[in-house]
Design a protein around this motif. Sequence first.
Motif, PDB file in Angstrom:
ATOM      1  N   UNK A   1       9.276  29.634   2.726  1.00 16.91           N
ATOM      2  CA  UNK A   1       9.265  28.300   2.381  1.00 16.91           C
ATOM      3  C   UNK A   1       9.554  27.907   1.123  1.00 16.91           C
ATOM      4  N   UNK A   2      10.306  27.288   0.410  1.00 13.92           N
ATOM      5  CA  UNK A   2      10.649  26.611  -0.709  1.00 13.92           C
ATOM      6  C   UNK A   2       9.994  25.789  -1.438  1.00 13.92           C
ATOM      7  N   UNK A   3       8.903  25.851  -1.812  1.00 12.32           N
ATOM      8  CA  UNK A   3       8.622  24.296  -2.599  1.00 12.32           C
ATOM      9  C   UNK A   3       8.803  23.974  -4.227  1.00 12.32           C
ATOM     10  N   UNK A   4       9.353  23.033  -3.751  1.00 12.59           N
ATOM     11  CA  UNK A   4       9.559  22.562  -5.473  1.00 12.59           C
ATOM     12  C   UNK A   4       8.199  22.796  -6.548  1.00 12.59           C
ATOM     13  N   UNK A   5       7.813  23.431  -7.860  1.00  8.46           N
ATOM     14  CA  UNK A   5       7.017  23.612  -8.339  1.00  8.46           C
ATOM     15  C   UNK A   5       6.132  22.299  -9.041  1.00  8.46           C
TER      16      UNK A   5
ATOM     17  N   UNK B   1       9.037  27.106 -11.520  1.00 10.76           N
ATOM     18  CA  UNK B   1       7.767  26.771 -12.459  1.00 10.76           C
ATOM     19  C   UNK B   1       7.639  27.195 -13.154  1.00 10.76           C
ATOM     20  N   UNK B   2       8.960  27.610 -13.909  1.00  6.20           N
ATOM     21  CA  UNK B   2       9.328  27.219 -15.601  1.00  6.20           C
ATOM     22  C   UNK B   2       9.086  26.268 -16.123  1.00  6.20           C
ATOM     23  N   UNK B   3       9.171  25.177 -15.012  1.00  9.89           N
ATOM     24  CA  UNK B   3       9.312  23.516 -16.208  1.00  9.89           C
ATOM     25  C   UNK B   3       7.893  23.010 -15.534  1.00  9.89           C
ATOM     26  N   UNK B   4       6.461  23.243 -15.249  1.00 10.28           N
ATOM     27  CA  UNK B   4       5.715  23.004 -14.598  1.00 10.28           C
ATOM     28  C   UNK B   4       4.743  22.865 -15.730  1.00 10.28           C
ATOM     29  N   UNK B   5       4.135  21.975 -16.214  1.00  7.60           N
ATOM     30  CA  UNK B   5       3.059  21.566 -17.414  1.00  7.60           C
ATOM     31  C   UNK B   5       2.654  22.261 -16.979  1.00  7.60           C
ATOM     32  N   UNK B   6       1.654  23.379 -16.958  1.00  9.49           N
ATOM     33  CA  UNK B   6       0.508  23.918 -16.805  1.00  9.49           C
ATOM     34  C   UNK B   6      -0.515  24.452 -18.157  1.00  9.49           C
ATOM     35  N   UNK B   7      -1.422  24.532 -17.336  1.00 13.00           N
ATOM     36  CA  UNK B   7      -2.948  25.584 -18.308  1.00 13.00           C
ATOM     37  C   UNK B   7      -3.255  26.968 -17.424  1.00 13.00           C
ATOM     38  N   UNK B   8      -4.602  27.387 -18.319  1.00 17.16           N
ATOM     39  CA  UNK B   8      -4.541  28.884 -17.422  1.00 17.16           C
ATOM     40  C   UNK B   8      -5.261  28.641 -16.144  1.00 17.16           C
ATOM     41  N   UNK B   9      -5.358  27.265 -15.418  1.00 16.92           N
ATOM     42  CA  UNK B   9      -5.911  26.900 -14.240  1.00 16.92           C
ATOM     43  C   UNK B   9      -4.908  26.553 -13.103  1.00 16.92           C
ATOM     44  N   UNK B  10      -3.446  25.878 -13.656  1.00 16.78           N
ATOM     45  CA  UNK B  10      -2.599  25.503 -13.407  1.00 16.78           C
ATOM     46  C   UNK B  10      -2.136  26.125 -12.029  1.00 16.78           C
ATOM     47  N   UNK B  11      -2.182  27.809 -12.364  1.00 11.40           N
ATOM     48  CA  UNK B  11      -1.219  28.154 -10.760  1.00 11.40           C
ATOM     49  C   UNK B  11      -2.724  28.377  -9.426  1.00 11.40           C
ATOM     50  N   UNK B  12      -4.184  28.304  -9.844  1.00 13.98           N
ATOM     51  CA  UNK B  12      -5.366  28.510  -9.097  1.00 13.98           C
ATOM     52  C   UNK B  12      -5.276  26.874  -8.511  1.00 13.98           C
ATOM     53  N   UNK B  13      -4.889  25.964  -9.326  1.00 13.02           N
ATOM     54  CA  UNK B  13      -5.209  24.752  -8.767  1.00 13.02           C
ATOM     55  C   UNK B  13      -3.674  23.466  -7.355  1.00 13.02           C
ATOM     56  N   UNK B  14      -2.769  24.535  -7.639  1.00 10.85           N
ATOM     57  CA  UNK B  14      -1.711  24.270  -6.766  1.00 10.85           C
ATOM     58  C   UNK B  14      -2.090  25.113  -5.670  1.00 10.85           C
ATOM     59  N   UNK B  15      -2.615  26.759  -5.859  1.00 12.76           N
ATOM     60  CA  UNK B  15      -2.573  27.411  -4.738  1.00 12.76           C
ATOM     61  C   UNK B  15      -3.696  26.849  -3.935  1.00 12.76           C
ATOM     62  N   UNK B  16      -4.629  26.804  -4.001  1.00 16.91           N
ATOM     63  CA  UNK B  16      -5.491  25.696  -3.633  1.00 16.91           C
ATOM     64  C   UNK B  16      -4.867  24.460  -2.629  1.00 16.91           C
ATOM     65  N   UNK B  17      -3.738  23.655  -3.393  1.00 12.75           N
ATOM     66  CA  UNK B  17      -2.956  22.458  -2.551  1.00 12.75           C
ATOM     67  C   UNK B  17      -2.835  22.823  -1.315  1.00 12.75           C
ATOM     68  N   UNK B  18      -1.694  23.893  -1.925  1.00 10.96           N
ATOM     69  CA  UNK B  18      -0.813  24.612  -0.706  1.00 10.96           C
ATOM     70  C   UNK B  18      -2.046  24.826   0.112  1.00 10.96           C
ATOM     71  N   UNK B  19      -2.786  25.856   0.444  1.00 10.04           N
ATOM     72  CA  UNK B  19      -4.140  25.615   0.810  1.00 10.04           C
ATOM     73  C   UNK B  19      -4.535  25.254   2.371  1.00 10.04           C
ATOM     74  N   UNK B  20      -4.739  23.480   1.388  1.00  5.78           N
ATOM     75  CA  UNK B  20      -4.863  22.403   2.152  1.00  5.78           C
ATOM     76  C   UNK B  20      -3.938  21.719   2.820  1.00  5.78           C
ATOM     77  N   UNK B  21      -2.878  21.525   2.394  1.00  2.00           N
ATOM     78  CA  UNK B  21      -1.192  21.056   2.812  1.00  2.00           C
ATOM     79  C   UNK B  21      -1.061  21.825   4.062  1.00  2.00           C
TER      80      UNK B  21
END
Length: 441
Positions: free
Chosen positions: A264-268, A297-317
């Motif tokens: 399931x491919x999602x646009x980051x 994922x290369x064009x996403x503005x991110x810091x050290x918590x971006x991946x963690x937050x995006x993962x939680x968003x996916x789990x919530x949805x």
Amino acid sequence: MARPVLAIVGRPNVGKSTIFNRIVGDRLAIVEDKPGVTRDRLYGVGEWLNTSFSVIDTGGIEIDGEDAILKSVRIQAELAIEEADVIVFMVDAKAGVTPSDEEVAQLLFRSKKPIVLAVNKVDNLARQDDIYEFYSLGFGDPIGISGSHGIGIGDLLEAVCTLFPDKKDDEYGEEVVKFALIGRPNVGKSSMTNAILGEERVIVSDVAGTTRDAIDTPFERDGQKFVIIDTAGMRKRGKVYENTEKYSVMRAMKAIERADVVLVVIDGQEGIIDQDKHIAGYAHEAGKAIVIVVNKWDIVDKDDKTMQHFTQTIRDHFLFLSYAPIVFVSAKTTQRLHKLLPVIVQVAENHALRVQTHLLNDVVSDAVAYNPPPTDKGKRLRINYVTQVAVKPPVFVLFVNEPELMHFSYERYLDNKIRAAFGFEGTPIRILSRRKSSDKE
């Protein structure tokens, strides 16, 4: 093996959705206890005389724009021509042959697809004579049916099933992992196919909706054989139906049917929309192994918590995909792409995993001892025995005293315990409760 596809086509208000509901029956009404599965009425599964097939309800396709009626019937017919193995052309006995019917008939003639002409609203014997004028459409003997009364549905399905193509054995062996990339338009499915294969096998465009036909590409990596299923190729000029959002769901369904593993491919960059949940929900309900892939994922503005937050968003949805691993990649730069194939292999193995019966019973017995089922009106669920009856996905049958006492929350508890003991990351599992035949309670 993919199911054959039946499409129901006709102008508005001839009863397409009513017949769709008749054919798919109770399957459409099943609602999962797990929240978050977004459902729609476009695609269903029917069965007649041991033949299982997919059904497209073109009445569920929503069309935006002007010239609504004429545009709508043309788009529905074009969709069916593209997708279906057999088409049911539905007309209305009460209205007779209309110009819109003739318009659809011309499109269907040019398709060279098998057509069954169904005359709806033949609600009684007095209306049987109304079907004869429809011979003028040129599709042979019309079949009189009534969606509201269920008359003639068996005759219709018998005619349809005789026209389905012969089943073909899977051309790939059991050792080959077949995976499909699904997702809404322009999330980067074709770019990811090219990046995985390491060559420009699929035309890539920045314009959403440029993929058209499903193709298989076999390849081998580190001794493991794969087949990647992608919807690839430039769309025909002049086609307007790809503007409908649900079109991508229809494309995805064909790929889902044939795959072992669904990516399931999602646009980051854009994030998650309801269409992502529609498509993922079909893969989940089809019982396929699933990996959620966040692309770009290369064009996403991110810091050290971006991946963690995006993962939680996916789990919530995607609450219904709590078992699916998440991989962040960039098809453009190949960032993290090397992690994808090992995950695909692992979830494919879990999808086909068979657990020894004695181990399974030990785990369930321990789970029940630690947390006994609650009572319901003085009765308590008793689990006598558990066995695995299928793989792809794994299916477990619990033999119990009263199946009605199995509450969805306790079933979910057992699901979690089985997963904790045996893994099953990336695959749904099914738990069925059956009455123990010798139990008289």
